[in-house]
Motif scaffolding. Structure first.
Motif, mmCIF file in Angstrom:
data_model
loop_
_atom_site.group_PDB
_atom_site.id
_atom_site.type_symbol
_atom_site.label_atom_id
_atom_site.label_comp_id
_atom_site.label_asym_id
_atom_site.label_seq_id
_atom_site.Cartn_x
_atom_site.Cartn_y
_atom_site.Cartn_z
ATOM 1 N N LEU A 1 49.301 60.990 49.533
ATOM 2 C CA LEU A 1 49.200 62.238 48.345
ATOM 3 C C LEU A 1 48.021 62.276 47.866
ATOM 4 O O LEU A 1 47.707 63.119 46.806
ATOM 5 C CB LEU A 1 50.279 61.724 47.196
ATOM 6 C CG LEU A 1 51.908 61.814 47.670
ATOM 7 C CD1 LEU A 1 52.711 61.259 46.412
ATOM 8 C CD2 LEU A 1 52.374 63.052 48.200
ATOM 9 N N GLY A 2 46.795 61.463 48.146
ATOM 10 C CA GLY A 2 45.677 61.463 47.599
ATOM 11 C C GLY A 2 45.523 60.977 46.196
ATOM 12 O O GLY A 2 44.910 61.418 45.362
ATOM 13 N N LYS A 3 46.616 60.107 45.709
ATOM 14 C CA LYS A 3 46.441 59.517 44.487
ATOM 15 C C LYS A 3 46.493 58.169 44.201
ATOM 16 O O LYS A 3 46.773 57.459 43.487
ATOM 17 C CB LYS A 3 47.968 59.927 43.873
ATOM 18 C CG LYS A 3 48.048 61.440 43.608
ATOM 19 C CD LYS A 3 49.401 61.737 42.661
ATOM 20 C CE LYS A 3 49.644 63.132 42.342
ATOM 21 N NZ LYS A 3 50.607 63.451 41.540
ATOM 22 N N LEU A 4 45.858 57.489 45.410
ATOM 23 C CA LEU A 4 45.658 56.065 45.205
ATOM 24 C C LEU A 4 44.202 55.688 45.091
ATOM 25 O O LEU A 4 43.392 56.166 45.839
ATOM 26 C CB LEU A 4 46.015 55.376 46.581
ATOM 27 C CG LEU A 4 45.856 53.862 46.426
ATOM 28 C CD1 LEU A 4 47.065 53.102 45.814
ATOM 29 C CD2 LEU A 4 46.157 53.288 48.085
ATOM 30 N N ALA A 5 44.004 54.692 44.025
ATOM 31 C CA ALA A 5 42.640 53.946 43.914
ATOM 32 C C ALA A 5 42.816 52.551 43.971
ATOM 33 O O ALA A 5 43.668 51.908 43.563
ATOM 34 C CB ALA A 5 42.325 54.327 42.569
ATOM 35 N N VAL A 6 42.054 51.909 44.976
ATOM 36 C CA VAL A 6 42.191 50.404 45.289
ATOM 37 C C VAL A 6 41.106 49.656 44.319
ATOM 38 O O VAL A 6 39.933 50.287 44.519
ATOM 39 C CB VAL A 6 42.111 49.971 46.382
ATOM 40 C CG1 VAL A 6 42.277 48.530 46.871
ATOM 41 C CG2 VAL A 6 43.179 50.803 47.489
ATOM 42 N N VAL A 7 41.436 48.674 43.586
ATOM 43 C CA VAL A 7 40.555 48.160 42.645
ATOM 44 C C VAL A 7 40.654 46.550 43.117
ATOM 45 O O VAL A 7 41.753 46.075 43.134
ATOM 46 C CB VAL A 7 41.004 48.504 41.190
ATOM 47 C CG1 VAL A 7 40.165 47.662 40.240
ATOM 48 C CG2 VAL A 7 40.645 49.896 40.803
ATOM 49 N N ASP A 8 39.422 46.011 42.844
ATOM 50 C CA ASP A 8 39.149 44.608 43.109
ATOM 51 C C ASP A 8 39.725 43.990 41.754
ATOM 52 O O ASP A 8 39.459 44.363 40.742
ATOM 53 C CB ASP A 8 37.839 44.221 43.354
ATOM 54 C CG ASP A 8 37.499 42.818 43.358
ATOM 55 O OD1 ASP A 8 38.483 41.998 43.431
ATOM 56 O OD2 ASP A 8 36.093 42.487 43.528
ATOM 57 N N GLY A 9 40.803 43.201 41.914
ATOM 58 C CA GLY A 9 41.519 42.348 40.763
ATOM 59 C C GLY A 9 40.800 41.068 40.668
ATOM 60 O O GLY A 9 41.391 40.352 39.605
ATOM 61 N N VAL A 10 39.856 40.654 41.260
ATOM 62 C CA VAL A 10 39.491 39.362 40.848
ATOM 63 C C VAL A 10 38.046 39.374 39.710
ATOM 64 O O VAL A 10 37.332 40.472 40.026
ATOM 65 C CB VAL A 10 38.664 38.922 42.111
ATOM 66 C CG1 VAL A 10 38.088 37.374 41.959
ATOM 67 C CG2 VAL A 10 39.801 38.855 43.372
ATOM 68 N N GLY A 11 38.221 38.473 39.064
ATOM 69 C CA GLY A 11 36.998 38.480 37.908
ATOM 70 C C GLY A 11 37.505 38.522 36.369
ATOM 71 O O GLY A 11 38.835 38.272 36.360
ATOM 72 N N LYS A 12 36.704 38.582 35.474
ATOM 73 C CA LYS A 12 37.371 38.472 34.270
ATOM 74 C C LYS A 12 38.111 39.664 33.527
ATOM 75 O O LYS A 12 37.673 40.655 34.328
ATOM 76 C CB LYS A 12 35.992 38.471 33.375
ATOM 77 C CG LYS A 12 35.294 37.106 33.341
ATOM 78 C CD LYS A 12 34.197 37.166 32.099
ATOM 79 C CE LYS A 12 33.311 35.877 32.385
ATOM 80 N NZ LYS A 12 31.772 36.430 32.332
ATOM 81 N N LEU A 13 38.961 39.280 32.589
ATOM 82 C CA LEU A 13 39.875 40.583 32.294
ATOM 83 C C LEU A 13 39.317 41.799 32.090
ATOM 84 O O LEU A 13 39.617 42.843 32.591
ATOM 85 C CB LEU A 13 40.680 40.033 31.275
ATOM 86 C CG LEU A 13 41.661 38.771 31.525
ATOM 87 C CD1 LEU A 13 42.599 38.438 30.287
ATOM 88 C CD2 LEU A 13 42.451 38.950 32.789
ATOM 89 N N GLU A 14 38.122 41.635 31.497
ATOM 90 C CA GLU A 14 37.423 42.965 31.089
ATOM 91 C C GLU A 14 36.634 43.489 32.308
ATOM 92 O O GLU A 14 36.552 44.621 32.214
ATOM 93 C CB GLU A 14 36.510 42.772 29.816
ATOM 94 C CG GLU A 14 35.585 41.810 29.922
ATOM 95 C CD GLU A 14 35.800 40.284 29.979
ATOM 96 O OE1 GLU A 14 37.133 39.903 29.534
ATOM 97 O OE2 GLU A 14 34.796 39.382 29.714
ATOM 98 N N GLU A 15 36.324 42.821 33.093
ATOM 99 C CA GLU A 15 35.647 43.338 34.369
ATOM 100 C C GLU A 15 36.643 44.046 35.220
ATOM 101 O O GLU A 15 36.327 45.411 35.501
ATOM 102 C CB GLU A 15 34.940 42.386 35.218
ATOM 103 C CG GLU A 15 34.011 41.649 34.637
ATOM 104 C CD GLU A 15 33.342 40.256 35.711
ATOM 105 O OE1 GLU A 15 32.158 39.983 35.236
ATOM 106 O OE2 GLU A 15 34.345 39.983 36.481
ATOM 107 N N VAL A 16 37.867 43.627 35.099
ATOM 108 C CA VAL A 16 38.983 44.442 36.001
ATOM 109 C C VAL A 16 39.362 45.476 35.298
ATOM 110 O O VAL A 16 39.531 46.612 36.021
ATOM 111 C CB VAL A 16 40.280 43.571 36.294
ATOM 112 C CG1 VAL A 16 41.107 44.243 36.858
ATOM 113 C CG2 VAL A 16 39.771 42.043 37.129
ATOM 114 N N SER A 17 39.596 45.427 33.954
ATOM 115 C CA SER A 17 39.821 46.749 33.339
ATOM 116 C C SER A 17 38.781 47.900 33.290
ATOM 117 O O SER A 17 39.090 48.972 33.495
ATOM 118 C CB SER A 17 40.280 46.513 31.724
ATOM 119 O OG SER A 17 39.760 45.280 31.339
ATOM 120 N N GLY A 18 37.500 47.139 33.479
ATOM 121 C CA GLY A 18 36.488 48.192 33.452
ATOM 122 C C GLY A 18 36.473 48.939 34.797
ATOM 123 O O GLY A 18 36.311 50.403 34.623
#
Ligand code: AP5
Length: 196
Positions: free
Chosen positions: A162-179
């Motif tokens: 659907l063109g609605k997916l973003a893949v994000v690296d979930g490894v690292g400090k909490l604030e790095e991942v939320s950024g």
């Protein structure tokens, strides 16, 4: 913002949703939390769900959809939501699409958190020791990961089509991942956050 967080058990969906709900000014809606609350309260639905959850299986689509529908009808979800733990199979994708169309609140984006398997096992073992969640035993975690690979992994492909997916690296400090998650949100979100 109407956002779905995807990712394997232990990938950090709940943790990130708790951080992002403040940033984005929308509630964290977790079907796992809704089910655990029903189990704790001993409602008829909770009694039904308990054994299924402790076996690492998926609770029936009808039960979960009913709970989700009720939760999204609460006033705080009118501005949007961070959905965690739903949809978990392709039937739930379809049900969500229909529900959100009825509410006039189409989904904006799905973010998939990627975390390697060995780190997942480590994180869940840490949570098992700290919180004693009933479904964090090694056997149940194995089954939850199997169910995820079989039934939930295709959900990401569905959103990608659907063109609605973003893949994000979930490894690292909490604030790095939320950024990283905030950076992956659609354009215009910054303005919405500023006025939240
Ligand atoms: P649910 O509660 O949705 O569990 P899950 O998807 O297996 O996800 P988890 O809660 O295990 O992990 P998470 O990704 O939220 O990670 P967390 O942030 O906690 O579902 C439970 C059960 O309910 C299902 O098995 C099913 O039976 C039923 N269910 C739920 N929804 C359903 C549906 N739609 N249909 C049918 N059945 C349904 O993080 C994990 C740990 O890692 C924590 O200790 C955390 O502190 C730590 N951590 C997080 N991020 C980091 C980081 N960056 N660095 C280090 N540690 C971190």
């Amino acid at each position: 913002m109407r956002l779905v967080l995807l990712g394997a058990p232990g990938s950090g969906k709940g943790t990130q949703a708790q951080i992002l709900k403040t940033e984005l000014g929308v509630p964290h809606v977790s079907t796992g939390d809704l089910l655990r609350a029903a189990v704790k309260a001993g409602t008829p639905l909770g009694v039904k769900a308990k054994a299924v959850m402790e076996a690492g299986q998926l609770v029936s689509d009808d039960i979960v959809l009913g709970m989700l529908e009720e939760r999204l009808a609460v006033a705080d979800a009118a501005r949007g939501f961070i959905l965690d733990g739903y949809p978990r199979n392709l039937a739930q994708c379809e049900a969500l699409e229909q529900l959100l169309a009825r509410l006039g609140q189409p989904l904006e984006i799905a973010i998939k958190l990627e975390v390697p398997g060995e780190l997942i096992v480590e994180r869940i073992a840490g949570r098992a020791a700290a919180e004693g969640r009933k479904d964090d035993t090694p056997e149940t975690v194995r089954e939850r990961l199997r169910v995820y690979a079989e039934q939930t992994a295709p959900v990401a492909d569905h959103f990608a089509r659907l063109g609605k997916l973003a893949v994000v690296d979930g490894v690292g400090k909490l604030e790095e991942v939320s950024g990283r998650i905030l950076a992956a949100l659609p354009a215009g979100t910054e303005e919405a956050r500023a006025s939240a």
